[in-house]
Scaffold this motif. Structure first.
Motif, PDB file in Angstrom:
ATOM      1  N   GLN A 147      33.082  81.358  76.535  1.00 48.76           N
ATOM      2  CA  GLN A 147      34.233  80.476  76.705  1.00 48.76           C
ATOM      3  C   GLN A 147      34.292  79.362  75.663  1.00 48.76           C
ATOM      4  N   TYR A 148      33.132  78.842  75.279  1.00 46.76           N
ATOM      5  CA  TYR A 148      33.132  77.613  74.486  1.00 46.76           C
ATOM      6  C   TYR A 148      32.759  77.782  73.015  1.00 46.76           C
ATOM      7  N   TRP A 157      37.562  72.924  68.532  1.00 47.98           N
ATOM      8  CA  TRP A 157      36.973  72.097  69.578  1.00 47.98           C
ATOM      9  C   TRP A 157      35.775  71.334  69.012  1.00 47.98           C
ATOM     10  N   GLN A 158      35.725  70.044  69.291  1.00 43.76           N
ATOM     11  CA  GLN A 158      34.638  69.176  68.857  1.00 43.76           C
ATOM     12  C   GLN A 158      33.500  69.210  69.873  1.00 43.76           C
ATOM     13  N   GLY A 159      32.268  69.172  69.402  1.00 46.37           N
ATOM     14  CA  GLY A 159      31.113  69.063  70.290  1.00 46.37           C
ATOM     15  C   GLY A 159      30.457  67.703  70.164  1.00 46.37           C
ATOM     16  N   THR A 160      29.885  67.198  71.264  1.00 48.24           N
ATOM     17  CA  THR A 160      29.169  65.916  71.235  1.00 48.24           C
ATOM     18  C   THR A 160      27.881  66.024  72.050  1.00 48.24           C
ATOM     19  N   MET A 161      27.042  65.009  71.928  1.00 49.93           N
ATOM     20  CA  MET A 161      25.909  64.832  72.834  1.00 49.93           C
ATOM     21  C   MET A 161      26.128  63.500  73.550  1.00 49.93           C
ATOM     22  N   ALA A 162      26.154  63.544  74.889  1.00 46.14           N
ATOM     23  CA  ALA A 162      26.472  62.359  75.693  1.00 46.14           C
ATOM     24  C   ALA A 162      25.254  61.963  76.519  1.00 46.14           C
ATOM     25  N   ASP A 203      41.823  62.761  67.755  1.00 46.71           N
ATOM     26  CA  ASP A 203      43.015  63.621  67.709  1.00 46.71           C
ATOM     27  C   ASP A 203      43.008  64.607  66.548  1.00 46.71           C
ATOM     28  N   ALA A 204      41.835  64.845  65.945  1.00 40.21           N
ATOM     29  CA  ALA A 204      41.760  65.800  64.836  1.00 40.21           C
ATOM     30  C   ALA A 204      41.383  67.196  65.317  1.00 40.21           C
ATOM     31  N   CYS A 205      41.282  67.373  66.637  1.00 44.54           N
ATOM     32  CA  CYS A 205      40.984  68.694  67.188  1.00 44.54           C
ATOM     33  C   CYS A 205      41.721  68.853  68.522  1.00 44.54           C
ATOM     34  N   GLU A 206      41.599  70.021  69.120  1.00 46.62           N
ATOM     35  CA  GLU A 206      42.349  70.320  70.338  1.00 46.62           C
ATOM     36  C   GLU A 206      41.614  69.941  71.619  1.00 46.62           C
ATOM     37  N   ASN A 207      40.308  69.858  71.555  1.00 49.22           N
ATOM     38  CA  ASN A 207      39.519  69.587  72.762  1.00 49.22           C
ATOM     39  C   ASN A 207      38.155  69.020  72.350  1.00 49.22           C
ATOM     40  N   ILE A 208      37.536  68.268  73.264  1.00 50.20           N
ATOM     41  CA  ILE A 208      36.205  67.719  73.038  1.00 50.20           C
ATOM     42  C   ILE A 208      35.279  68.290  74.096  1.00 50.20           C
ATOM     43  N   VAL A 209      34.117  68.808  73.676  1.00 50.61           N
ATOM     44  CA  VAL A 209      33.162  69.406  74.610  1.00 50.61           C
ATOM     45  C   VAL A 209      31.891  68.563  74.598  1.00 50.61           C
ATOM     46  N   HIS A 210      31.641  67.872  75.703  1.00 49.85           N
ATOM     47  CA  HIS A 210      30.477  66.998  75.805  1.00 49.85           C
ATOM     48  C   HIS A 210      29.291  67.766  76.389  1.00 49.85           C
ATOM     49  N   LEU A 211      28.148  67.673  75.728  1.00 51.25           N
ATOM     50  CA  LEU A 211      26.893  68.146  76.303  1.00 51.25           C
ATOM     51  C   LEU A 211      26.253  66.917  76.930  1.00 51.25           C
ATOM     52  N   SER A 227      19.639  66.788  84.426  1.00 51.50           N
ATOM     53  CA  SER A 227      20.182  68.126  84.145  1.00 51.50           C
ATOM     54  C   SER A 227      21.215  68.030  83.025  1.00 51.50           C
ATOM     55  N   LEU A 228      21.505  69.177  82.421  1.00 56.25           N
ATOM     56  CA  LEU A 228      22.440  69.232  81.292  1.00 56.25           C
ATOM     57  C   LEU A 228      23.709  69.971  81.710  1.00 56.25           C
ATOM     58  N   PHE A 229      24.849  69.397  81.328  1.00 56.45           N
ATOM     59  CA  PHE A 229      26.149  69.977  81.697  1.00 56.45           C
ATOM     60  C   PHE A 229      27.077  70.060  80.494  1.00 56.45           C
ATOM     61  N   VAL A 230      27.910  71.085  80.500  1.00 55.52           N
ATOM     62  CA  VAL A 230      29.069  71.129  79.612  1.00 55.52           C
ATOM     63  C   VAL A 230      30.209  70.434  80.346  1.00 55.52           C
ATOM     64  N   VAL A 231      30.713  69.355  79.738  1.00 52.95           N
ATOM     65  CA  VAL A 231      31.815  68.605  80.347  1.00 52.95           C
ATOM     66  C   VAL A 231      32.936  68.488  79.315  1.00 52.95           C
ATOM     67  N   PRO A 232      33.961  69.343  79.389  1.00 44.25           N
ATOM     68  CA  PRO A 232      35.051  69.289  78.413  1.00 44.25           C
ATOM     69  C   PRO A 232      36.065  68.201  78.766  1.00 44.25           C
ATOM     70  N   LYS A 233      36.706  67.677  77.750  1.00 44.89           N
ATOM     71  CA  LYS A 233      37.822  66.752  77.998  1.00 44.89           C
ATOM     72  C   LYS A 233      38.944  67.491  78.720  1.00 44.89           C
ATOM     73  N   LYS A 234      39.174  68.722  78.291  1.00 47.80           N
ATOM     74  CA  LYS A 234      40.164  69.583  78.952  1.00 47.80           C
ATOM     75  C   LYS A 234      39.444  70.846  79.408  1.00 47.80           C
ATOM     76  N   ARG A 235      39.519  71.114  80.712  1.00 50.87           N
ATOM     77  CA  ARG A 235      38.818  72.294  81.228  1.00 50.87           C
ATOM     78  C   ARG A 235      39.713  73.526  81.190  1.00 50.87           C
ATOM     79  N   ILE A 236      39.067  74.670  81.181  1.00 50.16           N
ATOM     80  CA  ILE A 236      39.769  75.958  81.105  1.00 50.16           C
ATOM     81  C   ILE A 236      40.197  76.383  82.505  1.00 50.16           C
TER      82      ILE A 236
END
Length: 599
Positions: A147-148, A157-162, A203-211, A227-236
């Motif tokens: 999915q990601y 989609w941008q990825g980050t570490m949160a 705003d330079a991409c369509e979605n942000i995916v936070h780890l 624990s570690l989670f995938v937390v998107p700004k916009k979910r599928i």
């Protein structure tokens, strides 16, 4: 020569010093050769010159702004992120099955160095996504991967570490972001906040995916409950993407590194925020350490790249700026000399060159160890893994701390002009300062090296490093070259100093734990200087060989510059280890006994 890095030095490190083509003997890298590596570096230089470097100043002046709930970044980042995705930079080291190129990390890091030297802020976006996607592909379920990761690889989609939270900072055991199970397996409601999240919204991409790191309610206390989670700004959803309860509460305005947004994020404050568990519960910190360790070496490379760009900017100025006359000149009617001829200016240039080229050498060596750890087996694999693990704190912290000083020297060479926005060195000076803070402060890495890494696996990592350094010393002695023999003798004495100090401190740890770790940062400095001196001896050995066969004045000048800089590092930097050794083996407790009320 590009204005912000030296292609000749990069080739020296990759092909003469590390002989990176050796990796192509492994199946994973067998489709590559010197020509393909050169093509990668040339492509990186082209993007750096045409897309990144032209926006260096503009991205600094027009920093991101929070508008209507979204962080707006420089318009040019849309084309840059698209280009990095289309050209395969984000997943270049991954397997063919994942759409990657199976490119060695060593070569990818060399390319990243070019991007970072051209425009640090712009380079951050794609490689944050690399790290985040790598976590998903390493520990996530098949569904999460499918999915990601493709959309992250594409740059859409941008990825980050949160990780960081208010009042927790680097103390991750104190994070309070919570995860509550839903009726759907692996799906949790996330509530909490994170601060200082690089590229956390834009705003330079369509979605942000936070780890994202969070604690499942009812789990163990401290770091064991993370624990570690995938937390998107916009979910599928079945109907496409929908907002996921991630709110941008603010954007930080920084002293440098302004082109990349740093966000304050709220999760689940206004509406439900869902997170998707990565791997097993309560193992999130172990998973995240993969990305953190990769990022730590990356931070060292970022600092080195900025320091390199500042060095070449000040070198160019010194070769053009006339001022004063030689010390021995008595006739004021004679024309002024260029400042590059003044001994003190040459000292500042040598200082910069010795730090940035020594650091780059170590960082590319770390890349080679990462590649060998990936593709080799048994003893070679273990050796590479333990050397990389031991030296990660050094590879992160030495360039980070020292490039604050080298960029300061660059400003000093330009004098008053260096303090103005008419020249880029003031920007480099500001941008360098984040790196001793990013991915763990220098103090944390000192504690990590002295308090943990030295004794890990029975001290095998330190044993392997000692063997590596001793092998280089032996090689220099066997050359029968007077300069190399002198450098080898001095490095051998410094290595013995490291062994003496380390033994003293480890014995102290059994008696006084607080005093043992009180000067861990100074030990990191001490250890780092000797490590970089080792890299300079390696470079000097290779430069001496190159000088014998050099077929042009340009090459002879290059190798002579290497030898002169190795001398400088031993004369001006390695000597500092003597006084550090005195401090580190002292019984005085000034910092431990100092009371807050006495300040």
């Amino acid at each position: 020569m590009p204005s912000f890095f030296s292609k000749r030095d990069l080739h020296f490190n990759l092909y003469e010093l590390l002989k990176v083509e050796q990796l192509t003997s492994y199946d994973y890298f067998q489709d590559h050769d010197r020509q393909s590596f050169d093509m990668v570096l040339d492509a990186a230089e082209q993007i750096a010159n045409k897309m990144l470097h032209p926006l260096l100043t503009e991205m600094d002046r027009k920093e991101p702004q929070l508008m209507d709930g979204t962080i707006r970044v420089h318009e040019g980042m849309k084309a840059i992120t698209k280009r990095f995705g289309e050209d395969g930079w984000i997943n270049a080291t991954f397997s063919y099955d994942e759409g990657g190129q199976q490119l060695p990390v060593t070569v990818q890091n060399a390319a990243a160095f070019i991007f970072q030297a051209a425009n640090y802020s712009a380079s951050v976006y794609p490689f944050l996504t690399t790290g985040a996607a790598n976590l998903i592909r390493s520990f996530g379920s098949k569904e999460l991967i499918e999915q990601y990761t493709p959309l992250m690889y594409s740059g859409r989609w941008q990825g980050t570490m949160a990780l960081t939270e208010p009042n927790a900072g680097s103390s991750l055991s104190d994070i309070s972001t919570a995860a509550e199970p839903t009726n759907e397996e692996g799906v949790y409601k996330i509530t909490g906040q994170k601060i200082f999240i690089s590229c956390g919204d834009h705003d330079a991409c369509e979605n942000i995916v936070h780890l994202l790191l969070a604690k499942i309610k009812g789990g163990p206390a401290g770091t064991k409950g993370i624990s570690l989670f995938v937390v998107p700004k916009k979910r599928i959803t079945e109907n496409g993407l929908t907002l996921n309860g991630v709110t941008t509460a603010g954007v930080y305005h920084k002293m440098g590194y302004k082109g990349a947004p740093i966000a304050h994020l709220m999760f689940g404050s206004d509406e439900t925020c869902l997170g998707y568990l990565v791997g097993e519960p309560h193992k999130g910190l172990n998973y995240m350490f993969q990305m953190m360790n990769e990022a730590r070496v990356g931070v060292g490379m970022n600092a080195t790249a900025i320091g390199t760009a500042a060095y070449y900017a000040s070198l160019a100025y010194a070769k053009e700026r006339p001022q004063g006359r030689p010390i021995t000149a008595k006739d004021p009617t004679q024309p002024q000399t260029l400042i590059v001829h003044h001994a003190d200016v040459k000292r500042m240039l040598l200082f910069q060159k010795s730090v940035v080229e020594g650091a780059l050498s170590l960082l590319l060596q770390c890349g080679l160890w990462a590649d060998l750890a990936h593709v080799s087996e048994e003893d070679t694999k273990e050796r590479a893994e333990l050397l990389l693990d031991l030296l990660t704190p050094v590879a992160k912290s030495y360039p980070s701390e020292m490039c604050c000083q080298t960029t300061s020297a660059a400003v000093q060479i330009l004098g008053g002009a260096g303090y103005t926005t008419d020249f880029p060195v003031e920007q480099y000076y500001r941008e360098a300062r984040i790196h001793p803070i990013h991915e763990g402060t220098t103090g944390i890495h000192g504690l990590d090296l002295l308090g943990r890494k030295l004794t890990l696996h029975g001290g095998k990592g330190l044993q392997y490093l000692t063997e590596e350094i001793q092998e280089t010393i032996t090689q220099a002695k066997q050359s029968a070259n007077p300069q190399l023999l002198d450098l080898a003798t001095r490095l051998e004495a410094a290595l013995e100093r490291v062994q003496t100090v380390t033994t003293w401190l480890l014995n102290l740890s059994k008696q006084d734990k607080e005093l043992f770790l009180a000067d861990a940062t100074l030990y990191l400095d001490f250890f780092g200087i000797v490590t970089i001196a080792w890299q300079w001896l390696k470079q000097a050995i290779q430069a001496q060989k190159g000088l014998i066969t050099a077929n042009s004045e340009e090459n002879r000048n290059f190798y002579q510059g290497k030898l002169a800089t190795a001398n400088y590092f031993f004369d001006y930097e390695l000597v500092k280890t003597s006084s550090l050794a005195v401090r580190l083996t002292s019984h005085t407790k000034g910092t431990v006994e100092m009371q807050p009320d006495w300040f």
